[in-house]
Design an enzyme around this catalytic site. Structure first.
Site, PDB file in Angstrom:
ATOM      1  N   ARG A   1      -6.170  21.804  34.730  1.00 30.66           N
ATOM      2  CA  ARG A   1      -7.574  22.113  35.029  1.00 30.66           C
ATOM      3  C   ARG A   1      -8.517  21.381  34.084  1.00 30.66           C
ATOM      4  O   ARG A   1      -9.664  21.097  34.424  1.00 30.66           O
ATOM      5  CB  ARG A   1      -7.830  23.622  34.952  1.00 30.66           C
ATOM      6  CG  ARG A   1      -6.998  24.453  35.893  1.00 30.66           C
ATOM      7  CD  ARG A   1      -7.134  23.973  37.354  1.00 30.66           C
ATOM      8  NE  ARG A   1      -6.431  24.836  38.279  1.00 30.66           N
ATOM      9  CZ  ARG A   1      -5.142  24.719  38.597  1.00 30.66           C
ATOM     10  NH1 ARG A   1      -4.408  23.764  38.068  1.00 30.66           N
ATOM     11  NH2 ARG A   1      -4.586  25.553  39.453  1.00 30.66           N
TER      12      ARG A   1
ATOM     13  N   THR B   1     -18.596  28.119   0.437  1.00 33.75           N
ATOM     14  CA  THR B   1     -17.482  27.453   1.126  1.00 33.75           C
ATOM     15  C   THR B   1     -17.987  26.304   1.986  1.00 33.75           C
ATOM     16  O   THR B   1     -17.393  25.228   2.023  1.00 33.75           O
ATOM     17  CB  THR B   1     -16.716  28.478   1.986  1.00 33.75           C
ATOM     18  OG1 THR B   1     -16.271  29.533   1.128  1.00 33.75           O
ATOM     19  CG2 THR B   1     -15.511  27.851   2.665  1.00 33.75           C
TER      20      THR B   1
ATOM     21  N   CYS C   1     -23.016  39.108   7.834  1.00 30.02           N
ATOM     22  CA  CYS C   1     -22.615  40.075   8.854  1.00 30.02           C
ATOM     23  C   CYS C   1     -22.271  41.415   8.219  1.00 30.02           C
ATOM     24  O   CYS C   1     -22.157  42.419   8.897  1.00 30.02           O
ATOM     25  CB  CYS C   1     -21.475  39.534   9.674  1.00 30.02           C
ATOM     26  SG  CYS C   1     -19.980  39.295   8.747  1.00 30.02           S
TER      27      CYS C   1
END
Ligand SMILES: [Zn+2]
Length: 341
Positions: free
Chosen positions: A11, A133, A187
């Site tokens: 696909r 980071t 978060c």
């Protein structure tokens, strides 16, 4: 291409942007993912299913119940076992597509190990949750001329940009030239919706497929941002900073270790101790701890125990996460007392 692989990726091969040639290049490619949390698991899932030849996953953390709302490769059993995220992701991804070489590294990316862990790959993927980071990734990527994709999401908002060293602006061009943005939100302080993670990870993964299949002409070339709550989308062309510290002056201050890594885990009531880089024999440590501490739990990768009000998680590479404090001095003294100095 082997008929079984052709069938597996049929696909995708039918998609005009890739074709069989693009798929073949994707199969021959190598990517490394730094951070396997919300965005990281979603990107890894898409790239392994797409047939990226090799994927290295670097993560320092272990699975907890609060991860499951958005970290789509993990389940309740992983959280019960407190498996390292890199290991849990590797297990799941191997079951998804055995044709891909998935390799986990339970490790914190630091100035000391970053070049070794990231070199030799065609692409670096950002799945991290902090700017220390990301600046370290940017230094390595610019120094070694490896493309990387920046991606971040908090609350209902996220952004991503593909960085081609020497061609496009780098992260330092973007973030070290005045406008700081709201970099303090994480978060763990403002929460995050699983839906924004899916959008940003999908944008990151599609750029990754273009790069790995060598379809660079299709890269979007913009800083993309979107908010799934308000439905606002933005695409802004950014310019390189002609005085950029990293991609112009080639001054790699994060890689040089001049910028101090943060010990505290973003927004969490935890401190990570990682200045003891030595292997720990967890079995010996368990036997010793059980003489004084009750309820020591362990698996082959880490060991956990409580000394109320603290909870300590120790990894075999010598790192420890101490929950219940934000004070590095307290964490260090607990480490020295229970693990050794
Ligand atoms: Zn730059």
């Amino acid at each position: 291409m082997e008929p079984s692989l052709y069938e597996k990726y049929s696909r995708q091969i039918l998609f005009a942007g890739l074709g069989e040639e693009g798929q073949r290049r994707l199969i021959a490619s190598k990517a490394v993912l730094v951070g396997c949390g919300a965005i990281g698991t979603a990107v890894a899932n898409l790239l392994v299913r797409a047939g990226t030849g090799r994927l290295r996953i670097i993560d320092r953390d272990f699975v907890e119940p609060s991860n499951l709302q958005r970290q789509t490769l993990f389940d309740e059993a992983d959280a019960r076992e407190a498996l390292p995220k890199a290991v849990a992701a590797e297990r799941k991804l191997r079951a998804v597509n055995s044709a891909v070489a998935v390799e986990s590294k339970v490790s914190d990316l630091t100035a000391q190990n970053a070049e070794e862990l990231l070199s030799g790959f065609d692409l670096i993927l950002d799945g991290s949750d902090n700017f220390e980071t990301r600046f370290l990734i940017n230094d390595v990527a610019v120094k070694l001329a490896i493309p990387w994709i920046y991606a971040a999401a908090v609350a209902s908002y996220g952004l991503t940009m593909t960085i081609l060293p020497g061609e496009s602006p780098c992260l330092a061009c973007l973030l070290e030239s005045g406008s700081s943005g709201s970099l303090e939100d994480t978060c763990d302080t403002v929460g995050v919706l699983g839906a924004i993670v899916g959008v940003i990870a999908s944008l990151e993964a599609s750029e990754a497929v273009k790069l790995l299949a060598r379809r660079r002409e299709a890269l979007h070339g913009r800083l993309l941002s979107c908010d799934v709550w308000t439905g606002r989308f933005q695409a802004v062309r950014m310019a390189r900073n002609p005085q950029c510290r990293a991609c112009v002056s080639r001054e790699f201050s994060w890689l040089g270790g001049r910028a101090q890594p943060r010990l505290t885990m973003c927004g969490r009531d935890s401190v990570q101790i990682h200045e003891h880089s030595r292997r720990l024999d967890l079995e010996t440590l368990r036997a010793r701890l059980e003489q004084t501490v009750s309820g020591v739990r362990h698996n082959e990768f880490l060991l956990r125990f409580s000394v109320p009000p603290y909870e300590m998680t120790v990894f075999s590479d010598g790192r420890a996460m101490i929950k219940g404090t934000k004070d590095p001095a307290v964490a260090r003294s607990l480490y020295a007392r229970y693990i050794g100095s």
